[in-house]
Design an enzyme around this catalytic site. Sequence first.
Site, PDB file in Angstrom:
ATOM      1  N   GLU A 181      -6.297  24.534  -7.821  1.00  0.00           N
ATOM      2  CA  GLU A 181      -7.065  25.129  -9.042  1.00  0.00           C
ATOM      3  C   GLU A 181      -8.391  24.162  -8.728  1.00  0.00           C
ATOM      4  O   GLU A 181      -9.270  25.187  -8.763  1.00  0.00           O
ATOM      5  CB  GLU A 181      -6.405  24.674 -10.157  1.00  0.00           C
ATOM      6  N   ASP A 226      -5.223  33.109 -11.476  1.00  0.00           N
ATOM      7  CA  ASP A 226      -4.930  31.846 -12.120  1.00  0.00           C
ATOM      8  C   ASP A 226      -3.808  31.905 -12.590  1.00  0.00           C
ATOM      9  O   ASP A 226      -3.814  32.410 -13.789  1.00  0.00           O
ATOM     10  CB  ASP A 226      -6.244  31.292 -12.837  1.00  0.00           C
ATOM     11  N   ASP A 273     -10.199  19.329 -15.701  1.00  0.00           N
ATOM     12  CA  ASP A 273      -9.510  20.570 -15.903  1.00  0.00           C
ATOM     13  C   ASP A 273      -8.677  20.249 -17.365  1.00  0.00           C
ATOM     14  O   ASP A 273      -7.476  19.511 -17.215  1.00  0.00           O
ATOM     15  CB  ASP A 273      -8.571  21.337 -15.006  1.00  0.00           C
ATOM     16  N   LYS A 307       5.902  27.442 -15.192  1.00  0.00           N
ATOM     17  CA  LYS A 307       5.249  26.992 -14.368  1.00  0.00           C
ATOM     18  C   LYS A 307       5.772  25.320 -14.385  1.00  0.00           C
ATOM     19  O   LYS A 307       5.557  24.666 -13.254  1.00  0.00           O
ATOM     20  CB  LYS A 307       3.639  26.912 -14.894  1.00  0.00           C
TER      21      LYS A 307
END
Length: 564
Positions: free
Chosen positions: A176, A7, A202, A71
Amino acid sequence: MAAVGIDLGTTFSCCAIFRDNRVEVIPNSDGGRTTPSWVSFVQSGDCERLVGVTAKHQAASNPKNTVNDAKRLIGRLWSDQGLQEDMSRLTYDVEEGEEEKPQIVLTVRGEKKRFAPEQISAMVLENLKKSAETFLGCAVEQAVITVPAHFNDAQRQATKDAGAIAGLKVLRIINEPTAGALAYGLDKKEGSDGGRKVIIFDLGGGTFDVSILAMEDGLFEVKATGGNTRLGGEDFDRNVATFLVKHFKKENPGSTVSERATRRLLAAVEKAKCTLSVTTSAEIEVDSFTDGKDFHTTLSRAKFESLNADEFSSCMDVVKAVLKDANMPKESIDDVVLVGGSTRIPKIRQMLSEFFGGKELCSSINPDEAVAVGAAIQAHILGLLLLLLLLVTPLSLGIETEGRVMSTVVKRNTPIPASKQSVFTTTEDWQTEIDVCVFEGERASTDGNHLLGKFVISGVERAKAGVPQILVTFDIDANGILKVTAMDKVTNAKANIVISNRGRNSDEDIQKMVEEAKLMQEEDERFRRKQELILGAGDEGLPYQDASEEELRKKIEELSIKIK
Ligand code: AMP
């Protein structure tokens, strides 16, 4: 060689492996189960590049050379919507590079250097890879890496590139939320009405994603996604810190709170926030906060919740909007999966459970590890599939017949062990010996295929061409060892060859060869027709063996097959 699940998060990353029938989260060199996705270049000391916790600790003293949030930049263009706003929050410099790609500018050994965001992500991946190798005691060269469901192709490709730079073969990039659902084994459960419907909530440190997945034909389909790329635990910390500073300034008129003091307060608030997930009050202490004065206060869970009430309710608004987008009533949701460290906040859990009619939430897996756990499960499944692939013949096997024609005996993808037979004959009168050439490949002509070996069978029946019957048997055992036997049905003369090393074609080589054969299909068809004409085996019946190239070309054109 192990395959791990990774992850690669905005604020934290996590790596896991499936072994001995369970998933293990791999600790990093500091013993942490998650690793801050931070990289820092220091200008002094022995180690100039730091990754993880040590890099994060540099943030305050070395902000220009400490990178987080790579990211947010990966795979994006300078002109992308929101990129400029994302960049305005960064402490390091970012410039526009070639083809509009953002480049991170850092000082390395006193010199300015530019890095692509994927290079920085690669440093985080490399660090995880090394920790995994130490933990497992073997090389780690393959990985499944996760990305947000809303990532576009360029962002996915750049993440894959980051893996390659780190020396990892990226088996697959998966979403994800899908990894979250896999972690709970929801792919194996039936849905209440048809395919199982899952909502993944999330909430991490800096990003918030909600996705609805529905199981269709054994695969999770993303039905709708939503969220806020600038909402997470860090915002909750900031809200509390802002309130505390305001209060402190009121009580200490004229005092100034430095940036450094604010950062120390933020760290103390984050700690208190985590404590408040299990207790109803927590102490916040910062020594020498301003002008030598210490800071001390008690924060109640209720106050924390009221300071963040707007953010919490905006999270629920996103849930409602995503359900609407997916055109699904909340009652149709089978599972609510919690992912991301901030889903430990009791108020968030309570709001979600109430909204879904008191449903029990999937929260038994550490929310900051669930995505890596799912990725590890996916890596394991892909590993099994690769193993299955080894249990079939990856390429067709056959022998060469007249005119360099590939006569396939065992088709590609035949499960092994296997045994297949075909009958062949002679091409010349009174021929008593035959050369048997064994090939593998998908092309119609052996010219385009790979010669594995050849042998001669002697003592063939002395007869006119086409009369002898030679039975050729291809036996492949469970280890992939190929034995080709030729036997004359009349004289019983026999010969064989054993080919144990058929060359280790990588998956990619095989894929390349199959693709190439597909591309060449038209050319192969022309080759086949031409040979049929020469040998008189086709619809035309008449042999054209004595025809000139020109006559053949004409004939084939007549048959409307273009020949180059
Ligand atoms: P992630 O990016 O998923 O690792 O989430 C990190 C965020 O989760 C950070 O903002 C943490 O402060 C927050 N977090 C971690 N543990 C807790 C906890 N026990 N209670 C509240 N927030 C937490």
